[in-house]
Structure formats: C-alpha cells, structure tokens
Enzyme design. Structure first.
Site, mmCIF file in Angstrom:
data_model
loop_
_atom_site.group_PDB
_atom_site.id
_atom_site.type_symbol
_atom_site.label_atom_id
_atom_site.label_comp_id
_atom_site.label_asym_id
_atom_site.label_seq_id
_atom_site.Cartn_x
_atom_site.Cartn_y
_atom_site.Cartn_z
ATOM 1 N N ASP A 405 -3.205 71.234 -9.678
ATOM 2 C CA ASP A 405 -2.402 70.345 -10.449
ATOM 3 C C ASP A 405 -3.359 69.693 -11.372
ATOM 4 O OD1 ASP A 405 -0.343 68.683 -11.118
ATOM 5 O OD2 ASP A 405 -0.521 67.456 -9.197
ATOM 6 N N GLU A 408 -4.011 70.295 -17.071
ATOM 7 C CA GLU A 408 -3.761 70.498 -18.677
ATOM 8 C C GLU A 408 -4.659 70.620 -19.405
ATOM 9 O OE1 GLU A 408 -0.435 69.972 -16.100
ATOM 10 O OE2 GLU A 408 -2.102 68.579 -16.576
ATOM 11 N N ASP A 483 6.446 67.618 -13.382
ATOM 12 C CA ASP A 483 6.855 66.415 -12.743
ATOM 13 C C ASP A 483 8.405 66.224 -13.285
ATOM 14 O OD1 ASP A 483 4.603 66.254 -11.240
ATOM 15 O OD2 ASP A 483 3.792 64.968 -12.653
#
Length: 798
Positions: A405, A408, A483
């Site tokens: 997670d 990015e 999300d």
C-alpha cells in the site's frame, strides 16, 4: 496523407525533411536535416515500435514495462521508396513515412487508413528541467471510439475525455477525477470496425487527449523522456488486447485460494478480534479464504515487526487460522521509520539503500510511522535486499500473502502528496530523477515483494497485491482500485474500472467491496457483493472509522444474499480458474466489455454496465437503489437467463425483472459451465464429483475446463488437466465430445451432468457408444452421473 501544417504551433518544434535512411534487420532508421532520428522496428507483422530522438543519437534502450520473455518474429518485411514517402510493409499493414516532415500513415493492405499523424511528432524544450516535453497528435475520424488506459473512473468509451497518468494517492476519489493510483498508457482505438492499439511506454507524467481539445485530434504527450510508442493492429480488439498483454507480460497462475473471498478492514486487531471475525464466517457458513492485517499489526507501524501487545505469538495465531482454512495476508508499506534501534532501518542505512535528494540527503517524508526514509526499489541490489526481508514473515510465521500500500509513493502533509521531483533513483543503472521514476516506483516495490514472497513460499505460489502500478506490473502482482467510497456512484465506477483494467492487461483486479470510505447501507453492500464476486479479485475492505462492514453488520437478508453470491463464486471457481489459465496462456482478458465481445455491433460501443465474465457468462449489476430489475443490452447470440432458464435472443435491449437477491445473469447457449460443491474455503472438501451445467444449443459451441493441483508449480511440468468439450445440438439430438490433455489426474471421479433448455424428451443416452440405464426420474430432471473420462455423450430424444 493530410497536407503539411505550419511548423510553428504553440512554440513547438517539428521534424523537417528526411535526408537519409537505412535498414538494419528488423529496424528502419530515418534521419532529418534538423537532427531528428526515427527508428521504426517491426516486432511482429501487427506490432511496430516507433522511437524518436531529437539529439542525433538514442539513449540506452530500457523499459520496465516490456516482458523480456516475449517472443517476436514477423513473416514479411519490405521497404520501398516513392516520390513522397517510404513504405514499410509487413504481412498485415503498410507504414508510410512522409519524406517532407516524418509524419506517419498506417494502412491495412487494402489501403484503409488505420492510424494517421495529424501534427505527428513534435516537441518543446523544457528549460526548467532540461530535455524535451515530447508530443504526438493523431488525426481522429468521426465515429472513432477509444478504450483502455487502466482504472480510469470514467465511462468505458474515452471519446471526448482528457486523462492524466501520474500515480497519485486519491483518497475518496470521485467520478472523472484525474489522476488515480495506476498508470497504464495504453489505449485501443476502434473505427469502422477496425481496431488498433497504442502503447506509449514513457514513465514521465503523461496526458492523453481523445478529441477533447480539438474535435478530430487524439494526442498524447509526456513531460520528459522519449517519444516511444508501440502500434498494434487488430483488426479485432481481441487481437489488440492479446498482443499488448503478451508485450507487457502475464502473471503466473495464483493459488486457487487467492480466487476465493477475502475479508479486510483497517484494522483487525488484537488477535481476539481477528479470531472473532474468522469464527463468525465459519458460524454463518459464508465461505472465506483470506483475512488481512492492516498497519496496526506492526510495532509502531514499523514494517516487518509485530505488535507484542496485540499479537504476542503471531506464528501460533497464523497456524491456528490456517487450521480453520484462513490464509493470513499482511500489509507492507514502503516508508521505513527513522529509528536507530529498528533493524530494517539500520540495515538500509548501512547499505545506503534509501532514496536521496539531488544534493545528497536522504528523502524524508511523513507516513504512518512518522518520519521515514524510502528504499530505492529501482536499484536491483535494493530489490534483492527487500526480497530477503520476507523470510521471517513467510517462512517462519507462515503468512501467505503480502499487500503493498502507499506505494505511489504517498507522503503525508506535503502539497504534492509524494516525493519531491528532485529525488534521485538508480533506475537499474540508468540514473534519473523522480520525475521519471515516480510512476514505476510502486511496480518495482511490488516486484521486489513478489520475488521475496515467492522465494520463501516455494514450492507454493506467491500472492501479492498492490495499490500503485505501471504497465507490466501484472507480471508480479494483483491490484485493487484504491480508496473508494461507499456510494452508488462508486459501485458504477468499480464496475467500469475492473473491465477497463482487464482489457489493459491487468486482469487480476477488484475493488473494495462496499466502499473503503464512509458506511454503505445494507442494500448497497448487497449490490456490491453481487458485482464483486464476478471480479477476478474479490475482497471486502473498509476503514474502521465509520463502523463495521462485515456481512453480518447488516440485516439477515443481506447476510443471506452475501452467502448466496459468495457460494456462487466458490461453485464457479473451476470456471474462474480456467478464465485465469486462458489469461496467462493466451493473453485473453478475464472480463470482457461488450465492445470487446462484439465490436461490429455499434450498440456495444457506449455500453458501460454489462460485461462477459470469462467467455460464456453475461453479468449486469444493479447500480441504483430500490431497483427490482433494470434495462440492459444483450449482445449477439442467444442467452439463457441464469435464474429462470428462459432462452432470450440477443443483439437487443430488454427489461430484466429481478428480486433483491438476484442480478441479471445470462449464460451463452451451448456453454458447459463447471461447478464445484460449495466449500467454506478452498481445499476444505474432497469431492467425488463436480457438476457440468450444459446449456443446449441448436448448433456448435466449445467449452474448456482447466485444473491442476491448485497450488505449486507442477503445472509447468505438464501436470495439469485441460478438458475441451465440443457440444453439437440438433432438434432431437445432443452430442458432447471430450478431449483431454495433460498429466494431472483430478481427485474426483465423476461429472454430474445437468441439462438446461433441452427442447426434446430424452429417449436414450449413449456414453462412449454404450447405452446406459437411467431412471425415469433422472430423465425427468435432466441430470445424470458420468465417468469424468468419457469421450462422447450422445443424447437421443423424441
């Protein structure tokens, strides 16, 4: 070819006339008098690479996206010269290169225009960063449609849209928001029933404009790097997607349990809460194979640690969960807490493995543990070190999968929500700034994680899931769409994202069922489960700040609907596993938008909701509240209503009535759908037989069933079972022929054959040319048992 345009456009620079060219094996080089070089490489008859440089020479050729194991080869390549252009011809297309200005026109062998430069390649010098902003514009025809680009939160057809590619932590994103978590710079064009693809392999921030700024112009550009793109010709969309998927690579088969239902929340802790959740699944008999631990399982959010307070003996807990059929998945983020007493931090510091700023200090940013440094996963030595860190989690404790997670990469409390652009990366020996490495950072983290999990899970198969990805990430990892929000709009978005990801090469994808942010109603959760069980990755996930989101958090009706549809997924596991095998073997997407299924039918070009699950099941989710049915489009062919067995003709719109515990599901006539008995988890039961649901067709249809040991790598040694069923139906006759390949012998011994839609009464049944005795009751119910190794079933009716 369109007439020449004025060379001054917004201060951009353009190639001038060609002064020389040369051919070397599979490549043709064109040189202009203002130092531009175009290299055209024919990889296959329908796959051509275009690479431009403005500096008179090419930099080192390197890509994270391209699968080095892919095979190339063309049947024909000829270069000829005309007065105005050079012609590069293969067995599928002709590429014309204008002598005057290097613009490109690609036609089929009949001269039909497929893809044509408008302004073509042009560039703008980047005085701020150095190098060029590279640009390409193509002429777009009336009626042309565009698809692909990964998990964009917008309609399937991108005509009229402009989208950005810059991996971004977009918490609670909304419809049409740009950019999102993943970067897949690949689109599919469809015009006049001819399909083609363009893959712009450039990791800098890029933008695609599909006739948004100018009505008949499609353009794409990047803030740095090369103009480097691949052209793929169909003319069928199926061929375009398959070629792109081969180009950027396919995963290995996941363990079968990874295709089961997964349960996740931010966060399940302490151990007693984890056990409470898993016990409730077994008590309510809702099948479930995986339980996830979010950041709270760690000691102060430090990766590769366990909270002694919440999980005093993780090895024992993981083993006890495994005894009850649950595989434990843990989260691992890229941020490593700055803490001189933390062993992971100390190792990385000693080895100089963290990303650095341009002037030398380590990149520092705030994430869950507080101030962190970040490994440079573009360094192969760092990836190897990272992979070794998984030994304790996988080998010793018994964790079965890892969830990446925040990759990015996401950074808190800074305006851009990520690294500063001056951060430096190794980029596998091609040093660069974060401007170039940003979009592939998450993929390289997932790659390192995959190799670690695989190393220590062996001889079992690894399972990895990532939030951020670039083209080619599918070789290492599954993904989810980030999300999202508990809203009806996001249910619509999730449906489109999964379809779009599937035709963009990343098939093993799903959404957070029920929505991550905010609280769904019971109705919304039920409708999302009804969709989510038909996505390759199937997981409920939510943030804990708004309440619980397990199936039993709602009323009894929702519990029953959840159980019903999750059971349906477990029954369809052999069908889903076969879909996955076709994906990794043939590059066929597991979910097929209607336009992919039948591009010649203009009605499919703007359809968003319906999709084909595998090859033979049509799914149309209910996407509005208080709906007891919906209008939908049935594509070409004849389809059986899954719930009623009514046969309906396709290529038309119709109203489908459903109850709350149903959504419109149709099965293609002639299909043979394999089903397992319901299990609470993969491997719970040893069964004597599996079911084949046979849907009659007056005509021919082929179905396949792939099986293996459900884990491990013996399938690579030929230990698999591939059964091909060829069905032929006539007015009073039905023949099913089975052909088997592979050395794997399944545990079950029989098929239970269930017939749907037989138009005649059964008079007799011949199996391998011998008549069998069956009871009148069996004939009336149109089902019987047959040995799994049958060669031919012949049903004769009256």
């Amino acid at each position: 070819m369109i007439t020449n345009t004025e060379l001054e456009y917004k201060g951009d620079l353009y190639p001038t006339k060609i002064v020389d060219f040369k051919k070397e094996v599979d490549s043709v080089y064109f040189y202009t008098d203002n130092n531009v070089i175009l290299k055209v490489t024919v990889l296959r008859d329908s796959l051509i690479r275009f690479r431009y440089t403005t500096k008179g020479y090419f930099s080192k050729d390197f890509s994270y996206a391209i699968d080095k194991k892919q095979s190339h080869g063309y049947n024909f390549l000829e270069v000829t010269e005309d007065i105005n252009c050079y012609n590069i011809q293969t067995n599928k297309v002709i590429c014309k290169v204008q002598k005057e200005d290097l613009r490109i026109l690609i036609t089929d062998l009949n001269g039909h225009s497929i893809l044509e430069d408008e302004l073509g390649f042009h560039w703008e010098e980047s005085y701020h960063f150095g190098g060029n902003i590279v640009k390409m514009s193509k002429a777009s025809k009336d009626g042309e449609s565009f698809y692909g680009l990964g998990d964009k939160a917008t309609q399937m057809n991108l005509k009229g849209k402009r989208v950005e590619n810059f991996a971004t932590d977009q918490y609670a994103f909304h419809k049409d928001q740009e950019p999102l978590y993943k970067v897949v710079p690949f689109y599919i064009g469809l015009q006049n029933n001819h399909s083609y693809g363009v893959f712009f392999d450039n990791t800098f921030k890029s933008t695609f404009d599909f006739c948004h700024e100018r009505r008949n112009v499609t353009s794409f550009w990047a803030e740095g790097g090369e103009m480097n793109y691949y052209f793929i010709y169909g003319p069928q969309m199926q061929d375009v997607v398959t070629t792109y998927t081969h180009l950027t690579g396919k995963p290995e088969l996941p363990p079968l349990w990874a295709l089961g239902y997964h349960q996740c929340k931010w966060s399940y802790f302490p151990e007693s809460k984890v056990k409470e959740v898993t016990s409730k699944f077994r008590e309510l008999k809702i099948p479930c194979d995986a339980i996830y631990l979010d950041i709270d399982y760690m000691e102060g959010f430090r990766c590769f640690t366990w909270s002694k307070e919440y999980f005093p003996d993780p090895k024992r807990m993981v083993a006890e969960l495994a005894e009850d059929g649950f595989k434990t998945i843990v989260i691992i983020d890229p941020g490593i807490k700055i803490d001189k007493d933390y062993w992971v931090y100390k190792e990385a510091l000693e080895k100089d493995y963290f990303c650095k700023r341009a002037d030398g200090p380590y990149m520092k940013g705030k994430v869950w543990p507080g101030e962190c440094n970040f490994p440079d996963y573009t360094n192969p030595e760092v990836r190897e070190w990272w992979a070794d860190l998984f030994k304790e989690l996988i080998s010793d404790i018994g964790v079965k999968g890892v969830w990446n997670d925040m990759n990015e990469p996401a950074v808190m409390d800074v305006p851009g929500k990520t690294f500063p652009m001056d951060v430096r990366h190794d980029y596998d020996g091609n040093p660069c700034s974060h401007r170039k490495a940003h979009n592939i950072y998450g993929t390289q983290m997932a790659r390192a994680t995959y190799h670690g999990v695989k190393r220590f899970a062996y001889p079992k198969r690894p399972f990895v899931i990532t939030r951020s990805a670039y083209s080619g990430a599918q070789r290492y990892t599954s993904s989810w769409t980030g999300d999202n929000v508990a809203s009806w709009e996001h249910l619509w978005i999730a449906n489109i994202q999964a379809q779009r990801m599937s035709i963009s090469g990343m098939g093993f994808t799903g959404s957070d069922i029920g929505g991550f942010a905010e609280q769904p109603t019971g109705e919304l959760y039920a409708r999302w489960i009804q969709l989510g069980v038909f996505h390759p990755f199937c997981r409920t996930h939510s943030s804990g700040d708004h309440g619980d989101q397990e199936p039993w958090s709602f009323d009894e009706e929702v519990i029953n609907i959840t159980r019903k549809f999750v059971e349906m997924r477990y029954q369809l596991l052999p069908y889903l596993y076969t879909m996955f095998w076709e994906y990794i073997n043939d590059g066929v997407p597991m979910l097929k938008p209607l336009v992919y299924y039948d591009q010649a039918d203009h009605h499919t070009q703007y359809r968003n909701d319906e999709f084909i699950f595998g090859n033979q099941i049509l799914v149309c989710p209910i996407l509005e509240p208080n709906a007891m049915g919906r209008r939908m489009y049935l594509p070409s062919g004849n389809w059986y209503n899954y719930w009623t067995n009514e046969l309906v003709a396709g290529k038309r719109e119709l109203w489908v009535q459903t109850d709350f515990d149903q959504i419109p599901i149709f099965v293609k006539e002639g299909a043979i759908i394999p089903k397992y008995p319901i299990q609470q988890y993969v491997g719970e039961l040893e069964f004597e037989e599996i079911t084949l649901d046979v849907y009659f067709k007056n005509g021919k249809e082929k179905s396949v069933l792939y099986e293996d040991a459900q884990d491990g790598y013996d399938y690579n040694k030929g230990r698999f079972s591939l059964a091909t069923f060829n069905l032929t139906g006539k007015d009073t006759e039905l023949i099913i022929k089975q052909h088997k390949e592979g050395k794997f012998d399944t545990n079950y011994t029989n098929f239970k054959i269930n017939f749907h839609g037989l138009p005649f009464k059964v008079k007799k049944i011949m199996i391998d040319k011998e008549q069998i005795t069956i009871s009148k009751a069996s004939i009336a119910t149109k089902s019987f048992i047959v040995d799994k190794n049958f060669t031919e079933i012949h049903i004769i009716g009256i």
